[in-house]
Design a protein around this motif. Structure first.
Motif, mmCIF file in Angstrom:
data_model
loop_
_atom_site.group_PDB
_atom_site.id
_atom_site.type_symbol
_atom_site.label_atom_id
_atom_site.label_comp_id
_atom_site.label_asym_id
_atom_site.label_seq_id
_atom_site.Cartn_x
_atom_site.Cartn_y
_atom_site.Cartn_z
ATOM 1 N N LEU A 1 -1.246 4.079 -5.532
ATOM 2 C CA LEU A 1 -2.302 4.838 -4.880
ATOM 3 C C LEU A 1 -3.182 5.553 -5.895
ATOM 4 O O LEU A 1 -2.695 6.087 -6.894
ATOM 5 C CB LEU A 1 -1.696 5.877 -3.937
ATOM 6 C CG LEU A 1 -0.688 5.383 -2.895
ATOM 7 C CD1 LEU A 1 -0.116 6.575 -2.127
ATOM 8 C CD2 LEU A 1 -1.332 4.396 -1.942
ATOM 9 N N THR A 2 -4.472 5.574 -5.615
ATOM 10 C CA THR A 2 -5.420 6.422 -6.337
ATOM 11 C C THR A 2 -6.299 7.099 -5.292
ATOM 12 O O THR A 2 -6.367 6.657 -4.142
ATOM 13 C CB THR A 2 -6.303 5.602 -7.295
ATOM 14 O OG1 THR A 2 -7.211 4.798 -6.529
ATOM 15 C CG2 THR A 2 -5.474 4.714 -8.206
ATOM 16 N N PRO A 3 -6.995 8.154 -5.657
ATOM 17 C CA PRO A 3 -7.844 8.830 -4.685
ATOM 18 C C PRO A 3 -8.986 7.971 -4.158
ATOM 19 O O PRO A 3 -9.538 8.264 -3.092
ATOM 20 C CB PRO A 3 -8.392 10.031 -5.472
ATOM 21 C CG PRO A 3 -7.400 10.257 -6.559
ATOM 22 C CD PRO A 3 -6.911 8.893 -6.925
ATOM 23 N N THR A 4 -9.323 6.922 -4.878
ATOM 24 C CA THR A 4 -10.468 6.101 -4.478
ATOM 25 C C THR A 4 -10.059 4.833 -3.719
ATOM 26 O O THR A 4 -10.934 4.097 -3.263
ATOM 27 C CB THR A 4 -11.288 5.697 -5.713
ATOM 28 O OG1 THR A 4 -10.457 4.976 -6.624
ATOM 29 C CG2 THR A 4 -11.851 6.933 -6.405
ATOM 30 N N THR A 5 -8.767 4.570 -3.605
ATOM 31 C CA THR A 5 -8.339 3.366 -2.892
ATOM 32 C C THR A 5 -8.113 3.678 -1.419
ATOM 33 O O THR A 5 -7.812 4.815 -1.036
ATOM 34 C CB THR A 5 -7.041 2.794 -3.487
ATOM 35 O OG1 THR A 5 -6.026 3.799 -3.484
ATOM 36 C CG2 THR A 5 -7.264 2.320 -4.906
ATOM 37 N N ALA A 6 -8.232 2.650 -0.598
ATOM 38 C CA ALA A 6 -8.022 2.808 0.840
ATOM 39 C C ALA A 6 -6.544 3.007 1.133
ATOM 40 O O ALA A 6 -5.676 2.764 0.278
ATOM 41 C CB ALA A 6 -8.546 1.579 1.578
ATOM 42 N N ALA A 7 -6.252 3.460 2.341
ATOM 43 C CA ALA A 7 -4.863 3.603 2.767
ATOM 44 C C ALA A 7 -4.142 2.275 2.593
ATOM 45 O O ALA A 7 -4.684 1.209 2.893
ATOM 46 C CB ALA A 7 -4.811 4.062 4.218
ATOM 47 N N THR A 8 -2.904 2.331 2.121
ATOM 48 C CA THR A 8 -2.132 1.142 1.777
ATOM 49 C C THR A 8 -0.866 1.084 2.627
ATOM 50 O O THR A 8 -0.195 2.097 2.834
ATOM 51 C CB THR A 8 -1.748 1.171 0.288
ATOM 52 O OG1 THR A 8 -2.940 1.320 -0.497
ATOM 53 C CG2 THR A 8 -1.040 -0.106 -0.123
ATOM 54 N N THR A 9 -0.529 -0.116 3.083
ATOM 55 C CA THR A 9 0.656 -0.284 3.934
ATOM 56 C C THR A 9 1.925 -0.141 3.119
ATOM 57 O O THR A 9 2.109 -0.802 2.097
ATOM 58 C CB THR A 9 0.629 -1.655 4.623
ATOM 59 O OG1 THR A 9 -0.522 -1.717 5.485
ATOM 60 C CG2 THR A 9 1.881 -1.870 5.464
ATOM 61 N N ILE A 10 2.838 0.715 3.600
ATOM 62 C CA ILE A 10 4.095 0.962 2.904
ATOM 63 C C ILE A 10 5.305 0.510 3.718
ATOM 64 O O ILE A 10 6.361 0.209 3.164
ATOM 65 C CB ILE A 10 4.219 2.451 2.519
ATOM 66 C CG1 ILE A 10 5.345 2.663 1.510
ATOM 67 C CG2 ILE A 10 4.383 3.333 3.766
ATOM 68 C CD1 ILE A 10 5.331 4.032 0.851
ATOM 69 N N LEU A 11 5.177 0.446 5.044
ATOM 70 C CA LEU A 11 6.296 0.031 5.897
ATOM 71 C C LEU A 11 5.739 -0.683 7.121
ATOM 72 O O LEU A 11 4.807 -0.181 7.763
ATOM 73 C CB LEU A 11 7.119 1.255 6.315
ATOM 74 C CG LEU A 11 8.463 1.005 7.018
ATOM 75 C CD1 LEU A 11 9.426 0.248 6.101
ATOM 76 C CD2 LEU A 11 9.095 2.320 7.463
ATOM 77 N N THR A 12 6.328 -1.851 7.428
ATOM 78 C CA THR A 12 5.820 -2.680 8.515
ATOM 79 C C THR A 12 6.943 -3.188 9.401
ATOM 80 O O THR A 12 7.970 -3.668 8.906
ATOM 81 C CB THR A 12 5.074 -3.918 7.959
ATOM 82 O OG1 THR A 12 4.047 -3.488 7.063
ATOM 83 C CG2 THR A 12 4.455 -4.733 9.081
ATOM 84 N N ALA A 13 6.743 -3.096 10.712
ATOM 85 C CA ALA A 13 7.649 -3.721 11.676
ATOM 86 C C ALA A 13 6.847 -4.783 12.410
ATOM 87 O O ALA A 13 5.910 -4.470 13.151
ATOM 88 C CB ALA A 13 8.199 -2.699 12.664
ATOM 89 N N ASP A 14 7.176 -6.046 12.171
ATOM 90 C CA ASP A 14 6.469 -7.138 12.832
ATOM 91 C C ASP A 14 6.831 -7.190 14.311
ATOM 92 O O ASP A 14 7.740 -6.505 14.780
ATOM 93 C CB ASP A 14 6.836 -8.475 12.171
ATOM 94 C CG ASP A 14 6.344 -8.569 10.745
ATOM 95 O OD1 ASP A 14 5.309 -7.956 10.433
ATOM 96 O OD2 ASP A 14 7.005 -9.237 9.931
ATOM 97 N N LYS A 15 6.104 -8.016 15.035
ATOM 98 C CA LYS A 15 6.392 -8.236 16.455
ATOM 99 C C LYS A 15 7.871 -8.576 16.629
ATOM 100 O O LYS A 15 8.433 -9.381 15.902
ATOM 101 C CB LYS A 15 5.542 -9.402 16.958
ATOM 102 C CG LYS A 15 5.730 -9.752 18.425
ATOM 103 C CD LYS A 15 4.844 -8.938 19.300
ATOM 104 C CE LYS A 15 4.859 -9.491 20.726
ATOM 105 N NZ LYS A 15 4.107 -8.629 21.649
ATOM 106 N N GLY A 16 8.515 -7.923 17.579
ATOM 107 C CA GLY A 16 9.936 -8.147 17.811
ATOM 108 C C GLY A 16 10.836 -7.231 17.012
ATOM 109 O O GLY A 16 12.059 -7.306 17.138
ATOM 110 N N LYS A 17 10.256 -6.352 16.158
ATOM 111 C CA LYS A 17 11.036 -5.445 15.325
ATOM 112 C C LYS A 17 10.572 -3.999 15.518
ATOM 113 O O LYS A 17 9.505 -3.739 16.053
ATOM 114 C CB LYS A 17 10.909 -5.816 13.849
ATOM 115 C CG LYS A 17 11.352 -7.220 13.493
ATOM 116 C CD LYS A 17 11.171 -7.482 12.008
ATOM 117 C CE LYS A 17 11.606 -8.889 11.628
ATOM 118 N NZ LYS A 17 11.444 -9.130 10.168
#
Length: 217
Positions: A161-177
């Motif tokens: 992460l930097t102050p100039t970067t967009a929000a970044t995905t850190i945790l994902t639950a796919d469909k069914g999870k």
């Protein structure tokens, strides 16, 4: 007399044959009976407490929530005048906790979700540290014993992460999870802050964590 006996026998035979051929009407058969089992649910509204109470809760409410988020500390250092990388000085395992209490969709599956994180400038109120980068390594994903959906773990990702970067995905639950409560615990040794240009003072950045429903597949 013989003819009468024969005639009686023939009559009896015809009568028995007629009775044997007569069907049993459905109305004479045993009839089933029905009863009902009922249950109802309402949408979750209250907050979910942190599994580890040493970390404060966010107080977020609703069916899809971030329950607690980690603070990261990097200690105190002398100004060097050159780029430096500092490991987190956190003790224990700072962690992220989320809860999905929406229930299954019309297809009988969990709907999935995504957690993103972003950071602001490290600032002391007047001065910022340009080019600062926060790296968070992939955490260990687990669930409390009360969660029975552990056969479908969410997926953790490392982020830079930097102050100039967009929000970044850190945790994902796919469909069914992702139903129930989940934690991602971070190893402090895998959380690092790179500061190219230091300055005297105490600096702080705000990390913003957001959770949203996963896109419909």
């Amino acid at each position: 007399m013989k003819n009468k006996i024969i005639g009686a026998m023939l009559f009896s035979t015809v009568l028995l044959s007629t009775l044997a051929a007569t069907p049993v009407f459905a109305a004479d058969a045993p009839q089933p009976a029905t009863s009902k089992g009922t249950v109802s649910f309402t949408e979750a509204t209250g907050p979910v407490d942190p599994v580890d109470p040493t970390q404060p809760g966010t107080g977020n409410t609703g069916p899809l929530t971030i329950d607690t988020v980690p603070d990261f500390a990097f200690g105190e250092h002398e100004v060097t005048g050159s780029s430096q990388k500092y490991a987190s000085t956190n003790t224990g395992a700072p962690y992220l906790q989320v809860s999905d209490r929406r229930g299954v969709g019309v297809d009988g599956q969990a709907q999935g979700w995504v957690v993103d994180v972003s950071m602001s400038e490290f600032s002391d109120g007047t001065t910022t540290l340009p080019g600062t980068e926060l790296s968070i390594g992939t955490g260990l994903v687990d669930a409390p014993d009360t969660n029975t959906n552990t056969g479908a773990l969410p997926t953790a990702s490392a982020v830079n992460l930097t102050p100039t970067t967009a929000a970044t995905t850190i945790l994902t639950a796919d469909k069914g999870k992702g139903l129930g409560t989940w934690m991602e615990a971070f190893d402090p040794a895998s959380v690092n802050l790179t500061v190219p240009q230091q300055a005297k003072g105490a600096f702080e950045s705000t990390l913003t964590w957001t959770i949203s429903a996963a896109p419909v597949e």
